[in-house]
Design a protein around this motif. Structure first.
Motif, PDB file in Angstrom:
ATOM      1  N   LEU A 154      33.802   4.886 -19.793  1.00 48.64           N
ATOM      2  CA  LEU A 154      34.856   5.895 -19.726  1.00 48.64           C
ATOM      3  C   LEU A 154      35.236   6.201 -18.273  1.00 48.64           C
ATOM      4  O   LEU A 154      36.411   6.415 -17.962  1.00 48.64           O
ATOM      5  CB  LEU A 154      34.428   7.185 -20.436  1.00 48.64           C
ATOM      6  N   SER A 172      19.903   7.490 -19.570  1.00 45.61           N
ATOM      7  CA  SER A 172      20.694   8.521 -20.255  1.00 45.61           C
ATOM      8  C   SER A 172      21.919   8.886 -19.423  1.00 45.61           C
ATOM      9  O   SER A 172      22.944   9.306 -19.956  1.00 45.61           O
ATOM     10  CB  SER A 172      19.839   9.753 -20.581  1.00 45.61           C
ATOM     11  N   LEU A 192      19.028  17.976 -16.051  1.00 46.24           N
ATOM     12  CA  LEU A 192      20.277  17.948 -16.816  1.00 46.24           C
ATOM     13  C   LEU A 192      20.569  19.338 -17.383  1.00 46.24           C
ATOM     14  O   LEU A 192      21.711  19.802 -17.367  1.00 46.24           O
ATOM     15  CB  LEU A 192      20.158  16.898 -17.938  1.00 46.24           C
ATOM     16  N   ALA A 206      31.317  20.578 -26.092  1.00 42.66           N
ATOM     17  CA  ALA A 206      32.607  19.900 -26.247  1.00 42.66           C
ATOM     18  C   ALA A 206      32.530  18.788 -27.302  1.00 42.66           C
ATOM     19  O   ALA A 206      33.323  18.762 -28.242  1.00 42.66           O
ATOM     20  CB  ALA A 206      33.061  19.328 -24.909  1.00 42.66           C
ATOM     21  N   THR A 207      31.564  17.860 -27.150  1.00 43.70           N
ATOM     22  CA  THR A 207      31.591  16.662 -27.998  1.00 43.70           C
ATOM     23  C   THR A 207      31.114  16.946 -29.431  1.00 43.70           C
ATOM     24  O   THR A 207      30.416  17.919 -29.690  1.00 43.70           O
ATOM     25  CB  THR A 207      30.729  15.525 -27.392  1.00 43.70           C
ATOM     26  N   ALA A 259      28.017  18.215 -31.226  1.00 39.50           N
ATOM     27  CA  ALA A 259      26.842  17.335 -31.243  1.00 39.50           C
ATOM     28  C   ALA A 259      26.445  16.930 -29.831  1.00 39.50           C
ATOM     29  O   ALA A 259      27.293  16.837 -28.940  1.00 39.50           O
ATOM     30  CB  ALA A 259      27.162  16.087 -32.064  1.00 39.50           C
ATOM     31  N   THR A 261      25.409   7.600 -20.136  1.00 38.11           N
ATOM     32  CA  THR A 261      26.092   8.126 -21.329  1.00 38.11           C
ATOM     33  C   THR A 261      26.537   9.577 -21.137  1.00 38.11           C
ATOM     34  O   THR A 261      27.687   9.925 -21.422  1.00 38.11           O
ATOM     35  CB  THR A 261      25.157   8.031 -22.560  1.00 38.11           C
TER      36      THR A 261
END
Ligand SMILES: Cc1cc2nc3c(=O)[nH]c(=O)nc-3n(C[C@H](O)[C@H](O)[C@H](O)COP(=O)(O)OP(=O)(O)OC[C@H]3O[C@@H](n4cnc5c(N)ncnc54)[C@H](O)[C@@H]3O)c2cc1C
Length: 373
Positions: free
Chosen positions: A360, A350, A79, A119-120, A149, A353
């Motif tokens: 989404l 994971s 990741l 971004a988030t 976050a 999400t």
């Protein structure tokens, strides 16, 4: 005949084979992705295009990434690599002004710099465009304030692609993207506490307090950051899915090996049809997600991949990775609790999400089908 047999049902190309071996070596040598890890990964030639934010030869890229995904049981490290290459290098390659691209892209590609895509926020996850991190204009550039976050590579990154809004009420129309160096005054990062292998992605929060940057730090046009975000996320969703296809293939191989050697009721458990049926299901998911991935990477290469394409690939690959790793976990009985089995499952979990939840992805596909405004 020497080398892999192209007619075999589990054929792997030489590039896949190299990627798989490299993945195993990287996982054995590193616990989390640091600069040495990135530099080692960058030595694998078929990764050069994606580390430069491009796609390269679609078949070679797919084989290299699926191979890495199969060989590396540490999904957190993959990741890290994916966010760095597919999102950060992807955004810089496409939207950065010439000077920024010339300065940063070669260093991102070689692994001498690590990138994070910020971004988030705590209150803006799925609805990421509701972010509250603000940018203000100054005489020489911009000033950023806010907190990001759940950012992959937060604690390792040298550079951040930061998204900020001019005015939260403008939603996607007020967002701009900036390249921010960690050394800039006012930038701090703190690690998030995450269990298992996904924690190896150096996840954390990034705080920006009166961070002054020059005009040259803008990526793309002012208030057109949503376009930068969309390009990067389409690329990330499709290419990260290759690691998940690799994880399904690893679950398949491990399950076959275990089912052929573990004896119960006087026979290998593979001879029990509930067990072999599960393995066929894993194979079915591997074969079909790989085809879908090939379609997605092909569309990326042509420059025609849509958000719905990326969402379909990501949704299918992450859900199939969860089901397949759960099947492998069941097939291993109590042995499934050993690290490799449980980590494959946690990594797969994971993936439903990160880079946008499965729900989404469905929202995006439903909109493309005309089912939502
Ligand atoms: C391992 C990991 C790595 C990450 N790396 C990064 C990174 O590098 N950069 C970055 O910017 N972010 C990153 N993230 C954040 C990730 O993008 C968000 O966690 C994700 O978008 C979901 O946001 P949330 O966690 O706030 O959940 P929420 O948005 O609060 O969602 C909670 C639940 O509500 C559902 N939901 C929300 N809205 C809708 C809707 N409209 N319709 C249907 N269901 C809905 C969701 O599907 C979910 O089930 C990472 C997250 C993880 C777990």
């Amino acid at each position: 005949m020497s080398g892999p047999d192209p007619d075999a049902i589990l054929y792997e190309s030489p590039i896949h084979d190299q990627g798989r071996k490299l993945g195993g070596e990287l996982a054995a040598a590193f616990g989390a992705a640091d600069h040495v890890f990135f530099r080692e990964a960058a030595r694998f030639e078929p990764l050069a295009p994606v580390l430069s934010g491009a796609v390269g030869d679609p078949d070679a890229t797919m084989d290299a990434l699926v191979g890495l995904g199969e060989g590396c049981p540490n999904g957190g490290m993959l990741l890290s690599l994916g966010a760095h290459a597919f999102a950060v290098a992807g955004a810089v390659a496409k939207f950065a002004p010439d000077g920024m691209r010339a300065t940063f892209l070669p260093r991102l590609a070689s692994g001498s710099l690590i990138g994070a895509f910020a971004a988030t926020e705590a209150k803006a996850g799925s609805d990421v465009m509701a972010m509250e991190t603000r940018y203000g204009e100054t005489r020489n550039g911009y000033v950023l304030n806010g907190e990001k976050a759940w950012i992959t590579n937060a604690t390792q990154a040298d550079v951040f692609v930061v998204f900020a809004t001019k005015d939260v009420r403008l939603h996607s129309r007020g967002i701009s993207a900036f390249l921010v160096e960690r050394a800039t005054a006012g930038v701090t990062a703190a690690a998030a506490q995450v269990q298992g292998s996904p924690g190896n992605a150096s996840l954390g929060t990034v705080t920006l307090k009166d961070v002054h940057i020059g005009r040259e730090a803008l990526i793309g046009r002012l208030n057109a950051g949503a376009q930068v975000f969309r390009h990067a996320i389409v690329q990330e969703r499709i290419l990260l899915s290759a690691f998940l296809v690799g994880s399904i293939r690893r679950a398949l191989r491990r399950s076959i090996e275990h089912a052929q050697t573990r004896q119960q009721f006087g026979a290998p458990i593979a001879s029990h049809q509930y067990v072999s049926g599960r393995i066929v299901d894993i194979y079915r998911r591997y074969a079909t997600t790989r085809l879908l991935l090939q379609y997605g990477i092909g569309r990326l290469d042509l420059g025609s991949a849509t958000e719905a394409d990326a969402s379909l690939v990501k949704l299918q690959c992450s859900e199939a990775a969860v089901e397949s790793n759960l099947d492998a976990f069941r097939i291993h009985g109590a042995k499934g609790f050993e690290t490799a089995g449980s980590e494959g499952l946690l990594d797969a979990l994971s993936s439903v999400t990160y880079s946008g939840t499965s729900d989404l992805q469905k929202v995006i596909i439903a909109a493309a089908l005309g089912l939502q405004p």
